[in-house]
Each structure stands twice: as structure tokens, then as C-alpha cells.
Design a protein around this motif. Structure first.
Motif, PDB file in Angstrom:
ATOM      1  N   THR A 186       0.732  -1.350  -0.185  1.00  0.00           N
ATOM      2  CA  THR A 186       0.192   0.356  -0.356  1.00  0.00           C
ATOM      3  C   THR A 186       0.912   1.541  -0.389  1.00  0.00           C
ATOM      4  OG1 THR A 186       0.270   0.277   2.282  1.00  0.00           O
ATOM      5  CG2 THR A 186      -1.315  -1.007   1.190  1.00  0.00           C
ATOM      6  N   ASP A 187       0.362   2.223   0.208  1.00  0.00           N
ATOM      7  CA  ASP A 187       1.039   3.018  -0.389  1.00  0.00           C
ATOM      8  C   ASP A 187       0.003   4.364  -0.640  1.00  0.00           C
ATOM      9  OD1 ASP A 187       3.430   5.333   0.326  1.00  0.00           O
ATOM     10  OD2 ASP A 187       3.792   4.951  -2.316  1.00  0.00           O
ATOM     11  N   VAL A 188       0.224   5.921  -0.627  1.00  0.00           N
ATOM     12  CA  VAL A 188      -0.511   6.676  -0.412  1.00  0.00           C
ATOM     13  C   VAL A 188       0.224   8.041  -2.195  1.00  0.00           C
ATOM     14  CG1 VAL A 188      -0.542   7.657   1.832  1.00  0.00           C
ATOM     15  CG2 VAL A 188      -2.681   8.334   0.899  1.00  0.00           C
ATOM     16  N   ASP A 189      -0.698   9.144  -1.797  1.00  0.00           N
ATOM     17  CA  ASP A 189       0.082  10.389  -2.222  1.00  0.00           C
ATOM     18  C   ASP A 189      -0.780  11.607  -1.486  1.00  0.00           C
ATOM     19  OD1 ASP A 189       0.856  12.393  -3.504  1.00  0.00           O
ATOM     20  OD2 ASP A 189      -0.591  12.207  -5.380  1.00  0.00           O
ATOM     21  N   TYR A 190       0.199  11.641  -0.576  1.00  0.00           N
ATOM     22  CA  TYR A 190      -0.399  12.464   0.433  1.00  0.00           C
ATOM     23  C   TYR A 190      -0.748  14.193   0.464  1.00  0.00           C
ATOM     24  CZ  TYR A 190      -1.067  15.530   4.858  1.00  0.00           C
ATOM     25  OH  TYR A 190      -1.445  16.812   5.507  1.00  0.00           O
ATOM     26  N   ALA A 191      -2.398  14.653   0.077  1.00  0.00           N
ATOM     27  CA  ALA A 191      -2.944  15.954  -0.121  1.00  0.00           C
ATOM     28  C   ALA A 191      -2.074  15.636  -1.216  1.00  0.00           C
ATOM     29  CB  ALA A 191      -1.967  16.787   1.185  1.00  0.00           C
ATOM     30  N   GLY A 192      -2.709  14.949  -2.957  1.00  0.00           N
ATOM     31  CA  GLY A 192      -1.870  15.524  -4.381  1.00  0.00           C
ATOM     32  C   GLY A 192      -2.627  16.077  -5.129  1.00  0.00           C
ATOM     33  N   SER A 193      -3.881  15.864  -4.425  1.00  0.00           N
ATOM     34  CA  SER A 193      -5.038  17.201  -5.188  1.00  0.00           C
ATOM     35  C   SER A 193      -4.930  17.992  -5.025  1.00  0.00           C
ATOM     36  CB  SER A 193      -6.459  16.421  -4.972  1.00  0.00           C
ATOM     37  OG  SER A 193      -7.138  17.100  -5.541  1.00  0.00           O
ATOM     38  N   THR A 234      -4.475  10.238  -3.017  1.00  0.00           N
ATOM     39  CA  THR A 234      -5.183   9.862  -3.261  1.00  0.00           C
ATOM     40  C   THR A 234      -4.346   8.020  -2.983  1.00  0.00           C
ATOM     41  OG1 THR A 234      -5.340  10.106  -5.461  1.00  0.00           O
ATOM     42  CG2 THR A 234      -4.850   8.082  -5.623  1.00  0.00           C
ATOM     43  N   SER A 235      -5.287   7.397  -2.508  1.00  0.00           N
ATOM     44  CA  SER A 235      -4.818   5.777  -2.153  1.00  0.00           C
ATOM     45  C   SER A 235      -4.861   4.669  -2.954  1.00  0.00           C
ATOM     46  CB  SER A 235      -5.698   5.351  -1.354  1.00  0.00           C
ATOM     47  OG  SER A 235      -6.130   5.737   0.428  1.00  0.00           O
ATOM     48  N   GLY A 236      -3.297   3.757  -3.168  1.00  0.00           N
ATOM     49  CA  GLY A 236      -3.052   2.340  -3.903  1.00  0.00           C
ATOM     50  C   GLY A 236      -2.919   1.850  -3.114  1.00  0.00           C
ATOM     51  N   TYR A 237      -2.885   0.372  -3.745  1.00  0.00           N
ATOM     52  CA  TYR A 237      -2.509  -0.557  -3.512  1.00  0.00           C
ATOM     53  C   TYR A 237      -2.581  -1.775  -5.026  1.00  0.00           C
ATOM     54  CZ  TYR A 237      -7.416  -3.193  -3.497  1.00  0.00           C
ATOM     55  OH  TYR A 237      -8.191  -2.998  -4.068  1.00  0.00           O
ATOM     56  N   CYS A 238      -1.132  -2.743  -4.024  1.00  0.00           N
ATOM     57  CA  CYS A 238      -1.487  -3.819  -5.256  1.00  0.00           C
ATOM     58  C   CYS A 238      -1.335  -5.083  -4.310  1.00  0.00           C
ATOM     59  CB  CYS A 238       0.122  -3.695  -6.137  1.00  0.00           C
ATOM     60  SG  CYS A 238      -0.193  -2.376  -7.145  1.00  0.00           S
ATOM     61  N   THR A 239      -2.078  -5.958  -4.794  1.00  0.00           N
ATOM     62  CA  THR A 239      -1.597  -7.201  -3.960  1.00  0.00           C
ATOM     63  C   THR A 239      -0.878  -8.320  -5.325  1.00  0.00           C
ATOM     64  OG1 THR A 239      -4.331  -6.840  -3.488  1.00  0.00           O
ATOM     65  CG2 THR A 239      -3.509  -9.849  -3.248  1.00  0.00           C
ATOM     66  N   PHE A 240      -0.310  -9.467  -4.745  1.00  0.00           N
ATOM     67  CA  PHE A 240      -0.041 -10.343  -5.011  1.00  0.00           C
ATOM     68  C   PHE A 240      -0.216 -12.330  -4.807  1.00  0.00           C
ATOM     69  CE2 PHE A 240       3.177  -6.277  -5.605  1.00  0.00           C
ATOM     70  CZ  PHE A 240       3.160  -6.676  -6.764  1.00  0.00           C
ATOM     71  N   LEU A 241       0.098 -12.431  -5.802  1.00  0.00           N
ATOM     72  CA  LEU A 241      -0.399 -14.094  -4.930  1.00  0.00           C
ATOM     73  C   LEU A 241       0.817 -15.244  -5.304  1.00  0.00           C
ATOM     74  CD1 LEU A 241      -2.115 -16.158  -3.692  1.00  0.00           C
ATOM     75  CD2 LEU A 241      -3.315 -16.377  -5.765  1.00  0.00           C
ATOM     76  N   GLY A 242       1.629 -15.741  -5.046  1.00  0.00           N
ATOM     77  CA  GLY A 242       2.735 -16.393  -5.008  1.00  0.00           C
ATOM     78  C   GLY A 242       3.593 -15.740  -6.556  1.00  0.00           C
ATOM     79  N   GLY A 243       3.638 -14.349  -5.653  1.00  0.00           N
ATOM     80  CA  GLY A 243       4.733 -13.181  -6.372  1.00  0.00           C
ATOM     81  C   GLY A 243       4.238 -12.879  -8.559  1.00  0.00           C
ATOM     82  N   ASN A 244       2.444 -13.278  -8.243  1.00  0.00           N
ATOM     83  CA  ASN A 244       2.042 -12.195  -9.216  1.00  0.00           C
ATOM     84  C   ASN A 244       0.824 -11.412  -8.969  1.00  0.00           C
ATOM     85  OD1 ASN A 244       3.140 -14.727 -11.501  1.00  0.00           O
ATOM     86  ND2 ASN A 244       2.095 -15.910 -10.385  1.00  0.00           N
ATOM     87  N   LEU A 245       0.958 -10.838  -9.969  1.00  0.00           N
ATOM     88  CA  LEU A 245      -0.212  -9.240  -9.269  1.00  0.00           C
ATOM     89  C   LEU A 245      -0.903  -9.841  -9.760  1.00  0.00           C
ATOM     90  CD1 LEU A 245      -0.065  -6.785  -8.677  1.00  0.00           C
ATOM     91  CD2 LEU A 245       0.110  -5.702 -10.965  1.00  0.00           C
ATOM     92  N   GLN A 271      -7.891   0.133   2.974  1.00  0.00           N
ATOM     93  CA  GLN A 271      -8.226  -0.875   1.814  1.00  0.00           C
ATOM     94  C   GLN A 271      -7.909  -1.881   1.379  1.00  0.00           C
ATOM     95  OE1 GLN A 271      -7.763   2.076  -1.010  1.00  0.00           O
ATOM     96  NE2 GLN A 271      -9.868   3.709  -0.104  1.00  0.00           N
ATOM     97  N   GLY A 272      -6.150  -1.609   1.308  1.00  0.00           N
ATOM     98  CA  GLY A 272      -5.004  -2.856   1.147  1.00  0.00           C
ATOM     99  C   GLY A 272      -6.020  -4.345   2.364  1.00  0.00           C
ATOM    100  N   ILE A 273      -6.380  -3.961   3.561  1.00  0.00           N
ATOM    101  CA  ILE A 273      -6.474  -5.358   3.791  1.00  0.00           C
ATOM    102  C   ILE A 273      -7.280  -5.513   3.272  1.00  0.00           C
ATOM    103  CG2 ILE A 273      -7.081  -6.024   6.636  1.00  0.00           C
ATOM    104  CD1 ILE A 273      -5.209  -3.816   7.462  1.00  0.00           C
ATOM    105  N   CYS A 274      -9.002  -4.425   4.287  1.00  0.00           N
ATOM    106  CA  CYS A 274     -10.115  -5.173   2.864  1.00  0.00           C
ATOM    107  C   CYS A 274      -9.669  -6.092   1.439  1.00  0.00           C
ATOM    108  CB  CYS A 274     -11.076  -3.972   2.644  1.00  0.00           C
ATOM    109  SG  CYS A 274     -11.426  -3.549   4.227  1.00  0.00           S
ATOM    110  N   GLU A 275      -8.808  -5.538   1.138  1.00  0.00           N
ATOM    111  CA  GLU A 275      -8.740  -6.404  -0.545  1.00  0.00           C
ATOM    112  C   GLU A 275      -8.059  -7.311  -0.106  1.00  0.00           C
ATOM    113  OE1 GLU A 275      -8.751  -7.146  -4.730  1.00  0.00           O
ATOM    114  OE2 GLU A 275      -9.689  -5.770  -3.463  1.00  0.00           O
ATOM    115  N   ILE A 276      -7.323  -7.553   0.673  1.00  0.00           N
ATOM    116  CA  ILE A 276      -6.291  -9.239   0.725  1.00  0.00           C
ATOM    117  C   ILE A 276      -7.066 -10.167   1.463  1.00  0.00           C
ATOM    118  CG2 ILE A 276      -5.271  -8.587   3.558  1.00  0.00           C
ATOM    119  CD1 ILE A 276      -2.912  -9.380   1.986  1.00  0.00           C
ATOM    120  N   LEU A 277      -8.514  -9.661   2.220  1.00  0.00           N
ATOM    121  CA  LEU A 277      -9.516 -10.256   3.738  1.00  0.00           C
ATOM    122  C   LEU A 277      -9.908 -10.919   2.610  1.00  0.00           C
ATOM    123  CD1 LEU A 277      -9.949  -8.243   6.287  1.00  0.00           C
ATOM    124  CD2 LEU A 277      -8.662 -10.305   5.820  1.00  0.00           C
ATOM    125  N   TRP A 278     -10.448  -9.987   1.239  1.00  0.00           N
ATOM    126  CA  TRP A 278     -11.805 -10.823   0.574  1.00  0.00           C
ATOM    127  C   TRP A 278     -10.596 -11.678  -0.920  1.00  0.00           C
ATOM    128  CZ3 TRP A 278     -11.801  -9.635  -4.809  1.00  0.00           C
ATOM    129  CH2 TRP A 278     -12.552 -11.192  -5.972  1.00  0.00           C
TER     130      TRP A 278
END
Length: 267
Positions: A168-175, A182-193, A218-225
Motif C-alpha cells: 500500500t502507498d498514498v499520495d498525501y494531499a496530492g490533489s 490518493t490511495s493505492g495498493y497492489c496484491t500479489f499471490l505467489g509472486g504474481n500481481l 483499503q489494502g487489508i479489505c482487498e487481501i481479506l476478500w
């Protein structure tokens, strides 16, 4: 039985578990992907669907939602090269000059298997109901970027481990308009995006730590799903799920229980 609807693309996911195995259906309008770890029951399901609907059964997935699928030894390659070329032809941009970035710092458009334009897409679609010339130019900028990266798509490769991780990462007060992050996340399973997202936060965060908190949530919600889907498919991951962030404040809070009192409203 599991079910989820993708709000952005209106894709329906159905998971059904039985003693004989697990069946997954992905439905988009009149296109259906059927997977099952029992070939006999998969054929039976296809026959039942054919009795109710007029269907054309393709044995191996090759093309879905503009995504081409190629199979190699121990790997699967996803590509949208044909979709991009068709889009460039439709907009008269086949001879355009490629650019190195997907957006100038304003807008966006398009992203099934391209995390590099996820942020760009989230901006342009805000203006799709009342577009102006500047928004069209921003969309053309994305097309120029896509012209220069055709063939650079996603490869799913088989590894000896099956770890579930999210960054996870965020662009603090980027707008510069409303000071929201702006929040962002990337989820990997077995090294694959496998999943990714970039979205502006709903409120103004009063510190970089608070903004990071929201991105991590947001990243935690995604990885739990994703973990729930894997359980429905009878797939066990290796080790605990892992969350990564690079914010020193958040790392210090996580390692110092005394500071947890300051974050109770975010438990």
C-alpha cells in the motif's frame, strides 16, 4: 456459495463448493468463464447451461473482455495488445508519437491489466458525463502512452510458494483542487500481481499517517476478500498474509504498543 459484483465493470463472480470440488463462474453480459477442478462436473454444468441458453462452448480461454490469454509452460500471459491497436485505429492514433507517462497530472482512461494507467483511468472517468476538450486531450495522452508500451502486459508464472501479500502507498494531499490524498495498493499471490487499485480518498486526511491508515485499510479489505475467494476454491496460502507500507510513522506505531492508544478510533 460465494458471490461478488465488480462495480466498475459489472462482472459477476459465483463460487460454489461441494464434496466433488469447486466451481467458479465469471459472467459479463453474454460471456461466461467456467472453471472447476473436476472436469466431469464442469462438462455437466456446461451441458445444463446449454439446455437453458444458446451457447457456444470454447474449450480453452483465449479472449475475454479485450484480454488475450496465451499459455506457456508453467505460466500464463495476459495481453490487451489487440484491444489497444483497435482503439488506436478507431481514434485515428495509429501513427501518433508515443509518450513516457500515462498522464500529465490531470486525467485518465482504460485499465484491465495495466496497473501503470490505473491512476490515469480514475481521473478521466470523472468527466465522462460532461467531457470537454481538455479531457479529450488527456484521453489522447493515455493513448499515446499505450502506443509506446504495446506488448508489455502481465505474466502469471508458477512458483514453489503461494504467499498472499499486499503493498500500500498514498499520495498525501496530492490533489491541488481539494487537498485529498490518493490511495493505492497492489496484491500479489505467489509472486504474481492479481489485483490493484488507485482511488482518491473520500475525506481530507489531516496528516500523512492518517492518509496512510486509510490506504492500509483499503489494502487489508482487498487481501481479506482475496483470502475468502481462495478458501472457497480450497486453496491454502503459505504462511500469514502480509501487508507492506513504507511510512515510518505507521511502522513505529505498529512496533510500539504505547502509541496504540492514539489510534483507537481506527481499530
Amino acid at each position: 456459495m460465494g458471490y461478488k459484483q465488480s462495480q466498475g465493470n459489472h462482472i459477476l463472480f459465483f463460487n460454489h463448493s461441494s464434496l466433488g470440488g469447486v466451481t467458479t463462474l465469471i459472467v459479463y453480459v453474454d460471456d461466461i468463464i467456467v472453471t472447476r477442478n473436476n472436469d466431469a462436473e464442469k462438462r455437466l454444468l456446461s451441458q445444463c447451461l446449454s439446455q437453458e441458453f444458446e451457447m457456444k462452448i470454447v474449450r480453452r480461454l483465449k479472449y475475454f473482455l479485450g484480454i488475450e490469454v496465451a499459455y506457456f509452460k508453467n505460466s500464463i500471459f495476459l495481453s490487451q495488445q489487440k484491444y489497444v491497436i483497435d482503439l488506436l485505429q478507431e481514434t485515428g492514433k495509429t501513427t501518433c508519437k508515443p509518450v513516457n507517462s500515462p498522464i500529465s497530472s490531470k486525467l485518465i482512461c482504460l485499465a484491465h491489466i495495466r496497473p501503470d494507467i490505473a491512476y490515469a483511468v480514475s481521473v478521466i472517468i470523472k468527466f465522462m458525463h460532461n467531457p470537454k476538450q481538455i479531457h479529450l486531450q488527456a484521453a489522447y495522452h493515455v493513448l499515446h502512452f499505450l502506443k509506446g508500451i504495446t506488448g508489455k502486459d502481465i505474466l502469471f508464472k508458477k512458483h514453489d510458494y503461494l504467499a498472499l501479500e499486499v503493498y500500500t502507498d498514498v499520495d498525501y494531499a496530492g490533489s491541488i483542487v481539494d487537498q485529498r490524498s490518493t490511495s493505492g495498493y497492489c496484491t500479489f499471490l505467489g509472486g504474481n500481481l492479481i489485483t490493484w487499485r488507485s482511488k482518491k480518498q473520500n475525506v481530507v486526511s489531516r496528516s500523512s499517517a492518517e492518509a496512510e491508515f486509510r490506504a492500509m485499510a483499503q489494502g487489508i479489505c482487498e487481501i481479506l476478500w482475496v483470502n475468502i475467494i481462495l478458501k472457497d476454491l480450497k486453496i491454502n496460502i503459505d504462511g500469514p498474509m502480509k501487508l507492506y507500507c513504507d511510512n515510518k510513522s505507521m511502522i513505529n506505531i505498529a512496533h510500539n504498543p504505547i502509541q496504540h492508544d492514539r489510534t483507537k478510533h481506527r481499530d
